[in-house]
Write a protein that holds these residues in place. Structure first.
Motif, mmCIF file in Angstrom:
data_model
loop_
_atom_site.group_PDB
_atom_site.id
_atom_site.type_symbol
_atom_site.label_atom_id
_atom_site.label_comp_id
_atom_site.label_asym_id
_atom_site.label_seq_id
_atom_site.Cartn_x
_atom_site.Cartn_y
_atom_site.Cartn_z
ATOM 1 N N LEU A 111 0.936 -1.156 0.008
ATOM 2 C CA LEU A 111 -0.079 0.005 0.197
ATOM 3 C C LEU A 111 0.759 1.305 -0.088
ATOM 4 N N ASN A 112 1.876 1.210 1.028
ATOM 5 C CA ASN A 112 2.819 2.636 0.903
ATOM 6 C C ASN A 112 4.222 2.002 1.305
ATOM 7 N N SER A 113 5.176 3.004 1.369
ATOM 8 C CA SER A 113 6.394 2.751 1.901
ATOM 9 C C SER A 113 6.974 3.921 2.335
ATOM 10 N N SER A 114 7.797 4.006 3.733
ATOM 11 C CA SER A 114 8.417 4.902 4.168
ATOM 12 C C SER A 114 9.805 4.596 4.734
ATOM 13 N N THR A 115 10.540 5.677 5.007
ATOM 14 C CA THR A 115 11.866 5.394 5.503
ATOM 15 C C THR A 115 12.217 6.155 6.670
ATOM 16 N N GLU A 116 12.865 5.394 7.674
ATOM 17 C CA GLU A 116 13.343 5.888 9.123
ATOM 18 C C GLU A 116 14.495 5.532 9.215
ATOM 19 N N GLU A 117 15.551 6.461 9.381
ATOM 20 C CA GLU A 117 17.067 6.189 9.517
ATOM 21 C C GLU A 117 17.245 5.144 8.667
ATOM 22 N N ASN A 118 17.887 3.804 9.014
ATOM 23 C CA ASN A 118 18.341 2.648 8.476
ATOM 24 C C ASN A 118 17.156 1.683 8.127
ATOM 25 N N LYS A 119 15.741 2.142 8.372
ATOM 26 C CA LYS A 119 14.818 1.247 8.242
ATOM 27 C C LYS A 119 13.686 1.669 7.148
ATOM 28 N N VAL A 120 13.235 0.693 6.358
ATOM 29 C CA VAL A 120 12.047 0.841 5.361
ATOM 30 C C VAL A 120 11.046 0.249 5.977
ATOM 31 N N ILE A 121 9.933 0.919 5.982
ATOM 32 C CA ILE A 121 8.747 0.479 6.502
ATOM 33 C C ILE A 121 7.591 0.366 5.648
ATOM 34 N N ASP A 122 7.161 -0.703 5.230
ATOM 35 C CA ASP A 122 6.178 -1.111 3.959
ATOM 36 C C ASP A 122 5.129 -1.687 4.808
ATOM 37 N N ILE A 123 3.885 -1.231 4.090
ATOM 38 C CA ILE A 123 2.512 -1.535 4.697
ATOM 39 C C ILE A 123 1.814 -2.476 3.425
ATOM 40 N N ALA A 177 -5.747 -9.209 6.241
ATOM 41 C CA ALA A 177 -4.926 -8.933 7.072
ATOM 42 C C ALA A 177 -4.121 -7.870 6.687
ATOM 43 N N ARG A 178 -3.692 -6.893 7.478
ATOM 44 C CA ARG A 178 -2.747 -5.616 7.020
ATOM 45 C C ARG A 178 -1.399 -5.767 7.939
ATOM 46 N N VAL A 179 -0.452 -5.875 7.189
ATOM 47 C CA VAL A 179 0.927 -6.207 7.723
ATOM 48 C C VAL A 179 1.934 -5.024 7.635
ATOM 49 N N GLU A 180 2.773 -4.937 8.679
ATOM 50 C CA GLU A 180 3.609 -3.966 8.479
ATOM 51 C C GLU A 180 5.131 -4.700 8.559
ATOM 52 N N ALA A 181 6.002 -4.376 7.368
ATOM 53 C CA ALA A 181 7.091 -5.028 7.250
ATOM 54 C C ALA A 181 8.109 -4.128 7.385
ATOM 55 N N VAL A 182 9.063 -4.450 8.456
ATOM 56 C CA VAL A 182 10.146 -3.102 8.591
ATOM 57 C C VAL A 182 11.351 -3.976 8.270
ATOM 58 N N THR A 183 12.101 -3.231 7.471
ATOM 59 C CA THR A 183 13.623 -3.944 6.921
ATOM 60 C C THR A 183 14.470 -3.031 7.464
ATOM 61 N N ALA A 184 15.266 -3.533 8.293
ATOM 62 C CA ALA A 184 16.504 -2.837 8.640
ATOM 63 C C ALA A 184 17.769 -3.440 7.918
ATOM 64 N N VAL A 185 18.566 -2.168 7.428
ATOM 65 C CA VAL A 185 19.649 -2.691 6.652
ATOM 66 C C VAL A 185 21.053 -1.971 7.374
ATOM 67 N N SER A 186 21.826 -2.845 7.312
ATOM 68 C CA SER A 186 23.126 -2.656 7.915
ATOM 69 C C SER A 186 24.258 -3.273 7.032
ATOM 70 N N GLN A 187 25.377 -3.056 7.427
ATOM 71 C CA GLN A 187 26.739 -3.604 6.850
ATOM 72 C C GLN A 187 26.683 -5.135 6.587
ATOM 73 N N GLY A 207 23.923 -6.966 6.512
ATOM 74 C CA GLY A 207 22.895 -7.389 5.580
ATOM 75 C C GLY A 207 21.733 -6.659 5.687
ATOM 76 N N ARG A 208 20.491 -7.479 5.610
ATOM 77 C CA ARG A 208 19.195 -6.661 6.075
ATOM 78 C C ARG A 208 18.321 -7.836 6.841
ATOM 79 N N ASN A 209 17.659 -7.255 7.655
ATOM 80 C CA ASN A 209 16.567 -8.239 8.405
ATOM 81 C C ASN A 209 15.207 -7.674 8.415
ATOM 82 N N ILE A 210 14.203 -8.373 8.091
ATOM 83 C CA ILE A 210 12.730 -7.975 7.884
ATOM 84 C C ILE A 210 11.946 -8.495 8.913
#
Length: 664
Positions: free
Chosen positions: A594-606, A620-630, A632-635
Motif C-alpha cells: 500500500l505504501n512505503s516510508s523510510t526512518e534512519e536505516n529502516k524501510v517500513i512497508d505496509i 490482514a494488514r501487515v507492517e514489514a520493517v526492513t533494517a539495513v546494515s553492513q 545485511g538486512r533483516n525483515i
C-alpha cells in the motif's frame, strides 16, 4: 443447503446438532394443534395407523437435580407428592389403555429422574397398571433405572424391582472424579459404587448397564480414562457413554468452552479402552455390550433407534412419537406438576404440545435418533416410512461416502471411525430442509468466539503443560497454473493451505496447519505429523522458516512456534482434514504493497494480505520493517489488523511470502 455447508455448520454448532430432534422447543410450532378438544380424536386416529409400539413411564423425582441434567426433575419431594403423582400417572395409563387397546407392546422402560426413589408399593402399583392395561409381548425385557446411592443403601428396592419383572437395570455413575462430582452437585464414592453393584447382582440382575458421561469443561482426559477403567472393573454387561449436551442445564453457559476436538478425543479414548476390554460396538455407537448379538440397550430404546418404532411416553414432561406426530406432556417446559395434575383431574390428556408432522419431519426424527447406534437401517426406514432411504437421501449418502464418513454394509449405512469423530456434522445432513435452515440461523445468532473462549480459558491450566510450550506451524504454498518453475512465479499464482480450527482458542477461524510438539519428537517430526493429521498431506519437503516466540502470541500462555515452509504442486495433493481441523482448503494469495516510508536505516512497508477462494475471503494488514546494515538486512513483520486469520499467522505468512519473493 448443500451437504458441505450443512455438514460444516453442524460441526461448528456441535453442542446442538445431535440425536435429539427437533433443535429447539419452538421448532415445530407451525405444526402445533392448538385446539385441546381435538387432541383425543387426533390420538385415536394416529394410533390406528400402527399395530405395535413401545411404552415409557417417566418418574421425575431425584434427591438433587444434577447440574448436567436436562430432563424434567423435581428435587427432594416428600412421599405425599410421590403418592399424588403415582395416582395421577395411573389415570393417564387408563386414558391410553382406551386408545391402545390390544396393540402389541414391544418395549417398556421406566426411567427418570429416579424410578427407585419411589416406594416399593408405588413401583408395584405402576407395574401392575402397565402389565394389566396393555398387551405386552412375552419376550419384552422390562428395564428400570437407579442411582448408586439407592442401589447401595436400599437393596430391598432393587430386589423388589427384579421380582416385579424388571430384568434389565441401568445405574448412572457418570464419573468417579470426586472433584468433578462436587462441581456437578452429585454424590458418589468408590465404596458406594461397589456396594451398589453387589446388591444389583445379589438381586439377580444379569443385564446390568452403567452410564458414564463425558464432554465436561472441567473434565480432563485422564479423569475420564480413570472413570472408564473403574466402570470396566465393576464388570457390567453394558456401558453407555453420554455426551453432556448442555442445552437446558445449569451448565449451559460452559458449552462454548468445550471444543469438538475435546469431544472427539474423549470418545476415541473410551472406544479404544472398551474394545480392548471385551466390550463391542460399531464406530459412533453409545452403548457397548459384552454380550454377543446384544445391542446392550433396552427393548424400548433398541426398537425406537433402529426401527423408528412409535412410542407413548406417560408422566410429567414425557415425550411421545407416533407415526406422524410428536408430543410433550405438561411439565416439559415448566418442570412443575400443577398443570399435569390439573389436566389429569379434568380427564384430559396431560399434553403440553402436540404436533401433526409432515413426512419430512418424521423422517428427520427417525434418522437423527438412529445415529445413537451409529448406523441407519434402510429396510427399517422403508418399512416405517414407505419410501427408499437411498433415493430420498441420494445426495447426502453420496457426500458421506465420498468423504469417508460412512460406508454401506448390506442394508445399513454405518459411520466409519472418521465419521464417528464428525458425527455432529453428519446428523444434520438428514434433517428436514426447514431444520437445516434453522440450524444455520441458530449458529449465526449464537455467541461470538470470545464468549466461548472466555469459558475455555477459565478452565485452561497452563501449569499442566511444560513451559514454554513448543508448537510447529507449516506454510504450504502451491502453484495455481501450469508454471513449473518456482523461480518464475508471479505472486497471484501462489496458493496457501489453511485449516479451520475445531478447537479453542480461535475455534472455527482459519489457521496454518500445525500443533504442539509432543514429548520425544523433534519440531520437524511434529510438523510432518500435524500436516498429515490435519490435511492428509505427507509427501512434501519442508525447510525451517522462522521462530516466533512473543509471549502473548497465543492466549493460552507462552507458546513458541517453530515454523516451516514447503512448496508443492497442488493437483498432486487431495485434502482430507482431521484431528482438530474441521476443514482444510487452498486459498489464493494476494500480497499488495500500500505504501512505503523510510526512518534512519529502516524501510517500513505496509501490505494488504488477502487469502481467497470461491466462497471465503480472509484479510490482514501487515507492517514489514526492513533494517539495513553492513552485515545485511533483516525483515520484521507486525500485524496491524487481521480478519479471520487466527493467532499471529498473518505474520508468519508475511515472513513466508518474503522468503518466496527472494527467489522470484
Amino acid at each position: 443447503m448443500e451437504p458441505k455447508q450443512t455438514y460444516e455448520t453442524g460441526l461448528l454448532y456441535h453442542h446442538y446438532a445431535n440425536t435429539a430432534y427437533p433443535l429447539t422447543p419452538k421448532s415445530f410450532m407451525q405444526y402445533r394443534i392448538n385446539d385441546q378438544s381435538q387432541i383425543q380424536n387426533f390420538l385415536s386416529s394416529e394410533w390406528a395407523k400402527t399395530d405395535e409400539l413401545s411404552l415409557y413411564v417417566h418418574i421425575p423425582f431425584c434427591k438433587v437435580r444434577c447440574k448436567f441434567c436436562e430432563y424434567v426433575v423435581l428435587e427432594d419431594v416428600g412421599t405425599c407428592t410421590e403418592d399424588l403423582y403415582v395416582s395421577l400417572l395411573l389415570k393417564e395409563i387408563q386414558m391410553y389403555k382406551a386408545i391402545l387397546k390390544d396393540k402389541k407392546i414391544v418395549g417398556y422402560d421406566i426411567g427418570g429422574g429416579t424410578p427407585t426413589k419411589l416406594s416399593v408399593e408405588n413401583l408395584i402399583r405402576i407395574t401392575d397398571a402397565v402389565t394389566n392395561s396393555f398387551n405386552i409381548q412375552d419376550n419384552v425385557v422390562f428395564s428400570i433405572e437407579t442411582t448408586p446411592i439407592i442401589a447401595a443403601k436400599e437393596p430391598e428396592k432393587i430386589l423388589a424391582a427384579y421380582n416385579m419383572g424388571y430384568k434389565r437395570i441401568s445405574m448412572g455413575v457418570q464419573t468417579v472424579s470426586e472433584k468433578l462430582l462436587n462441581e456437578l452437585g452429585r454424590e458418589g464414592t468408590v465404596h458406594i459404587y461397589e456396594e451398589a453393584t453387589q446388591n444389583i447382582r445379589k438381586a439377580g440382575f444379569k443385564q446390568f448397564n452403567i452410564d458414564l458421561m463425558y464432554g465436561f469443561l472441567h473434565q480432563s482426559n485422564e479423569e475420564f480414562e480413570t472413570t472408564i477403567r473403574y466402570a470396566i472393573s465393576l464388570n457390567p454387561e453394558y456401558i453407555t457413554l453420554y455426551r453432556n449436551r448442555y442445552k437446558g442445564t445449569k451448565l449451559e453457559k460452559e458449552a462454548e468452552g468445550v471444543s469438538l476436538y475435546k469431544i472427539i478425543c474423549q470418545y476415541r479414548l473410551a472406544y479404544k479402552l472398551l474394545l480392548e476390554n471385551g466390550y463391542m460396538a460399531n464406530a459412533g455407537k453409545n452403548t457397548f455390550s459384552k454380550v454377543q448379538d446384544d445391542y446392550g440397550t433396552s427393548d424400548y430404546l433398541t426398537k425406537r433407534v433402529i426401527y423408528g418404532t412409535p412410542y407413548v411416553g406417560m408422566g410429567l414432561g414425557a415425550q411421545s412419537f407416533g407415526m406422524d406426530y410428536l408430543a410433550y406432556n405438561e411439565g416439559a417446559a415448566s418442570k412443575q406438576l400443577h398443570k399435569y395434575q390439573e389436566k389429569i383431574e379434568n380427564n384430559q390428556f396431560p399434553i403440553q404440545d402436540i404436533y401433526s408432522l409432515p413426512m419430512e419431519e418424521s423422517i428427520a426424527k427417525m434418522v437423527s435418533v438412529a445415529f445413537y447406534f451409529g448406523f441407519v437401517d434402510s429396510e427399517a426406514f422403508s418399512q416405517r416410512l414407505g419410501i427408499s432411504f437411498w433415493e430420498h437421501f441420494e445426495n447426502e449418502v453420496e457426500f458421506v461416502i465420498q468423504k469417508g464418513l460412512m460406508e454401506i454394509k448390506g442394508t445399513r449405512l454405518y459411520l466409519t471411525e472418521r465419521g464417528a469423530d464428525y458425527i455432529n456434522g453428519i446428523i444434520p445432513l438428514f434433517y428436514s430442509g426447514r431444520s437445516k435452515l434453522e440450524l444455520s440461523e441458530l449458529f449465526n445468532k449464537s455467541a461470538k468466539r470470545s464468549v466461548g473462549e472466555e469459558e475455555f480459558l477459565k478452565a485452561y491450566k497452563i501449569e499442566n503443560y511444560e513451559r514454554p510450550s513448543l508448537a510447529a506451524d507449516i506454510v504450504v504454498f502451491s502453484l495455481n497454473g501450469d508454471v513449473k518453475d518456482f523461480g518464475k512465479l508471479p505472486p497471484k499464482q501462489l496458493s496457501v493451505l489453511m485449516i479451520r480450527r475445531g478447537e479453542h482458542p480461535y475455534m472455527s477461524e482459519w489457521a496454518l496447519p500445525g500443533g504442539f510438539v509432543k514429548p520425544g519428537e523433534s519440531a520437524e517430526q511434529a510438523a510432518y505429523r500435524e500436516l498429515k493429521e490435519e490435511t492428509g498431506l505427507s509427501d512434501v519437503t519442508m525447510s525451517q522458516l522462522h521462530l516466533f516466540s512473543e509471549p502473548k502470541r497465543d492466549p493460552r500462555g507462552w507458546i513458541v512456534s517453530c515454523s516451516f515452509i514447503a512448496l508443492a504442486y497442488r493437483k498432486n495433493f487431495p485434502l482430507q482434514f482431521g484431528e482438530d481441523a474441521i476443514d482444510a482448503q487452498w486459498f489464493e494469495v494476494q500480497y499488495d504493497k500500500l505504501n512505503s516510508s523510510t526512518e534512519e536505516n529502516k524501510v517500513i512497508d505496509i501490505y494488504d494480505l488477502v487469502l481467497s477462494n470461491e466462497v471465503i475471503a480472509l484479510t490482514a494488514r501487515v507492517e514489514a520493517v526492513t533494517a539495513v546494515s553492513q552485515l545485511g538486512r533483516n525483515i520484521e513483520c507486525h500485524i496491524v489488523e487481521s480478519n479471520g486469520i487466527a493467532f499471529d499467522h498473518a505474520k508468519i505468512l508475511a515472513h513466508a511470502i518474503n522468503r518466496i519473493q527472494e527467489f522470484i
